[in-house]
Motif scaffolding. Structure first.
Motif, mmCIF file in Angstrom:
data_model
loop_
_atom_site.group_PDB
_atom_site.id
_atom_site.type_symbol
_atom_site.label_atom_id
_atom_site.label_comp_id
_atom_site.label_asym_id
_atom_site.label_seq_id
_atom_site.Cartn_x
_atom_site.Cartn_y
_atom_site.Cartn_z
ATOM 1 N N THR A 176 2.770 -14.094 -31.145
ATOM 2 C CA THR A 176 3.692 -15.062 -31.725
ATOM 3 C C THR A 176 3.026 -16.425 -31.829
ATOM 4 O O THR A 176 3.110 -17.100 -32.855
ATOM 5 C CB THR A 176 4.962 -15.173 -30.850
ATOM 6 O OG1 THR A 176 5.497 -13.876 -30.659
ATOM 7 C CG2 THR A 176 5.996 -16.057 -31.513
ATOM 8 N N HIS A 218 11.767 -18.129 -28.604
ATOM 9 C CA HIS A 218 11.474 -17.720 -29.980
ATOM 10 C C HIS A 218 12.170 -16.411 -30.365
ATOM 11 O O HIS A 218 12.637 -16.260 -31.482
ATOM 12 C CB HIS A 218 9.961 -17.580 -30.169
ATOM 13 C CG HIS A 218 9.553 -17.399 -31.598
ATOM 14 N ND1 HIS A 218 9.223 -18.458 -32.408
ATOM 15 C CD2 HIS A 218 9.455 -16.301 -32.377
ATOM 16 C CE1 HIS A 218 8.922 -18.007 -33.614
ATOM 17 N NE2 HIS A 218 9.062 -16.712 -33.632
ATOM 18 N N HIS A 219 12.239 -15.470 -29.441
ATOM 19 C CA HIS A 219 12.809 -14.163 -29.774
ATOM 20 C C HIS A 219 14.223 -14.006 -29.224
ATOM 21 O O HIS A 219 14.661 -12.908 -28.935
ATOM 22 C CB HIS A 219 11.907 -13.056 -29.230
ATOM 23 C CG HIS A 219 10.539 -13.091 -29.814
ATOM 24 N ND1 HIS A 219 10.295 -12.824 -31.141
ATOM 25 C CD2 HIS A 219 9.333 -13.407 -29.282
ATOM 26 C CE1 HIS A 219 9.002 -12.943 -31.391
ATOM 27 N NE2 HIS A 219 8.401 -13.304 -30.277
ATOM 28 N N MET A 279 16.640 -11.563 -30.659
ATOM 29 C CA MET A 279 16.217 -10.170 -30.602
ATOM 30 C C MET A 279 16.938 -9.471 -29.462
ATOM 31 O O MET A 279 17.089 -10.031 -28.390
ATOM 32 C CB MET A 279 14.730 -10.102 -30.291
ATOM 33 C CG MET A 279 13.897 -10.545 -31.428
ATOM 34 S SD MET A 279 13.827 -9.165 -32.519
ATOM 35 C CE MET A 279 12.746 -9.777 -33.715
#
Lengths: 410, 245
Positions: A275, A329-330, A333
């Motif tokens: 990432t 960031h995820h 998810m």
């Protein structure tokens, strides 16, 4: 609303959104950046002109530069995805709309041309010609821009991008010859090439409009790209919510994480490493901070080395504090929640990534202090203090930060 | 031997005063495929979220091999894999890296060969190093399926997997589910494609308004609905009619 007003309506909408972003950008560093650049140019311009050897091929360089600027053209159609359904049936009635788009694009790109020419004005009067000739050059370039906008717009009628590129290279060649004569002050040749260009316009480009229809798909995706590049630029200064960082492969960097052993404890080292390498935000910010910090250290006067040490520490700190948001960031998810990997392992991976990047940044700034011919003593002090800060940040600050973010989530 | 998955009288949802599912009770044994059937909004996805441990039940318990998620978080997670209705992929990872990340997270050994053969089965070998932004909906779904089968867990939780899949993908998925079932895994599959469900599922759980309306084998459903010879779709339609009265 008639179709003729639609273009104006859309342009107004675009500008009202842009104006808000530009205001925000102005408040957060854009003006400082522009001011800084103008100041540097102002200070160094004259010494640059003196330094530039008389053998330097000014005409050739300017010819390539302006040929490139003329060839690189865009047309703001303000087309939107929905137009494929709603405007498609109106294609035959869109002349007025498209003329507005062409005029607008010509105008906007002429402003850019004028700015660059203005910046290069002193160079021109120093090496090439009189001020009057510069003015004539300006008018000729504007006219040539108009020709290019129309030619480019005609190229877009071709279905295959490869065809369009062939024509674009051809156009570049024509522009190069034309601009070369302009800067050589060979007005007769300029006129001759100009006549050829006009003949091309009516003999070749114009008929394309009769022969081929608009390529809506392409035009819409071009328009999206252009909007995106504006927002991406704005995103460097302010947070643009709907802009998704573009993913780049960056093989050399991202392959470094391929060497990891495939085992559980490496799960997040792998994920966050990739990432970091590929998402525009993180690596880009690190590089930008590295460059700006290095320039500032380099520019600090010799008797203020203490200040430069503070700058180095500050920029290393900012690098870390920007990077740590990669932890979130995820967050949309579902997978990290489902993996049978303890949260602790995830935090450790973020910690070690942040630490490594900060250490690399520290070493980079230390190298800069060497180049700036600091005494070894000061360089070592700077390195030592930066590393001390990194340890404090990663070992003390980060665990607190993780706790806070987890509490904020639940 | 304890039941593989046991959903024991679970109530839950997003608001404690308005539970989406009420006293839902069913189980999944090793070596069977259980179909979770219900209209939109019946509570299928909420049930699945509870099983995955993304939501905590306000009442009741869910056990996997006799243990709840609170007993041992990571063992619970290790024992199942999930195929979501909408594919969820990392923009930053290539197809192969998705498989590799999965192998890391579930601590798989000898995964590479299996990953390669999955790529071949789903005709994705050519796209090994592509990013998800270049994938169609069906391809993205295939990535999810490959990741789930790479893990080879005891329990598969599969949410409406057929949408957007090409015929080859659908057949490979069904074949693989049967193979995993025969090797002892349990599969819970939510779907609207009732003809497929009827053919492949051993038992069914029909959810309606957050409660289990009917459950059992097709024969048992027929008896409960008092509709001998009826197909699953007929029972399903009859069930929703009930609601209109």
């Amino acid at each position: 609303m008639s179709i003729d007003q639609l273009w104006q309506e859309r342009a107004r909408e675009f500008w009202s959104v842009s104006r808000r972003y530009i205001t925000l950008m102005a408040n957060s560093g854009l003006m400082v950046a522009i001011g800084g650049i103008v100041l540097i140019i102002g200070i160094y311009y004259n010494s640059f002109l003196d330094w530039l050897p008389s053998t330097f091929p000014v005409v050739q360089v300017l010819a390539v530069l302006f040929a490139f600027m003329l060839t690189k053209t865009s047309v703001r159609t303000f087309f939107q995805t929905g137009d494929l359904v709603y405007l498609l049936p109106m294609e035959a009635k869109m002349n007025h709309y498209l003329q507005s788009a062409l005029r607008y694009s010509w105008f906007m790109q002429s402003i850019v041309l004028a700015l660059v020419l203005f910046l290069l004005g002193p160079l021109y009067t120093d090496r090439i010609g009189e001020f009057n000739q510069l003015l004539i050059t300006f008018l000729i370039l504007i006219a040539a821009k108009g020709w290019n906008v129309f030619a480019y717009w005609s190229e877009l009628r071709y279905q295959y991008v490869s065809q369009q590129w062939k024509l674009r290279w051809l156009r570049f060649a024509v522009n190069l010859v034309f601009v070369f004569f302009v800067f050589m002050l060979e007005w007769l040749f300029v006129l001759a090439v100009g006549v050829v260009m006009i003949l091309l316009l009516f003999g070749y480009y114009r008929p394309l409009h009769e022969k081929y229809r608009l390529k809506w798909d392409q035009l819409i995706s071009l328009e999206e790209e252009r909007l995106n590049s504006f927002y991406t630029f704005a995103n460097a200064f302010v947070d643009v919510p709907h802009i998704k960082a573009r993913v780049r492969r960056r093989s050399i960097l991202s392959n470094q994480w391929n060497r990891l052993v495939t085992k559980r404890s490496n799960t997040y080292v792998f994920l966050y490493g990739k990432t970091f390498a590929r998402s525009g935000d993180y690596f880009g910010i690190m590089i930008r901070l590295a460059i700006v910090g290095a320039l500032l250290i380099y520019a600090t006067p010799e008797d203020l080395q203490g200040l430069a040490v503070v700058i180095a520490i500050l920029f290393t700190y900012i690098t870390g504090s920007q990077l740590v948001t990669i932890y979130h960031h995820h967050k949309t998810m579902v997978w990290p929640e489902l993996y049978p990997v303890p949260e602790q392992v995830r935090q450790q991976s973020v910690q070690s990534l942040v630490r490594n990047v900060m250490v690399i940044q520290s070493i980079w700034f230390t190298i800069i202090t060497f180049i700036t011919s600091w005494s070894i003593f000061y360089s070592m002090i700077a390195l030592f203090m930066m590393l001390l800060m990194v340890i404090a940040y990663v070992k003390v600050q980060l665990p607190k930060w993780f706790k806070q973010s987890l509490r904020a989530l639940s | 031997m304890t039941q593989l998955l046991h959903v024991q009288s679970v109530s839950g949802g997003y608001n404690p005063n308005k539970p989406v599912i009420k006293k839902v009770e069913f189980g999944v044994e090793r070596g069977e495929i259980v179909g979770l059937i219900g209209l939109n909004g019946a509570g299928k996805s909420t049930t699945i979220k509870h099983i995955l441990g993304l939501l905590e039940p306000t009442d009741g318990a869910i056990t996997l091999n006799g243990k709840t998620i609170a007993d041992d978080l990571d063992t619970y997670r290790q024992a199942m894999s999930f195929i979501p209705e909408t594919p969820i992929l990392y923009d930053e990872l290539t197809l192969w890296e998705h498989l590799r990340l999965t192998a890391m997270a579930y601590d798989l050994t000898d995964w590479e060969e299996r990953a390669e053969s999955l790529l071949k089965t789903y005709r994705m070998a050519k796209m090994k190093h592509w990013f998800p932004s270049n994938f169609s909906k069906g391809m993205r779904q295939k990535v999810m399926i490959m990741c789930a089968f790479l893990v080879k867990p005891e329990l598969y939780v599969v949410d409406e997997p057929f949408l957007g899949l090409d015929p080859v993908g659908i057949q490979s998925l069904l074949d693989q589910m049967v193979e995993m079932k025969n090797s002892g895994a349990g599969i819970l599959m939510s779907t609207h494609i009732l003809t497929t469900a009827e053919k492949y599922c051993d038992r069914f759980v029909l959810l309606h308004h957050g409660t289990v309306y009917l459950k059992g084998t097709l024969a048992e459903l027929r008896t409960q609905a008092n509709m001998p010879n009826a197909g699953l779709d007929e029972i399903y339609v009859e069930m929703t009619k009930e609601d209109d009265r």
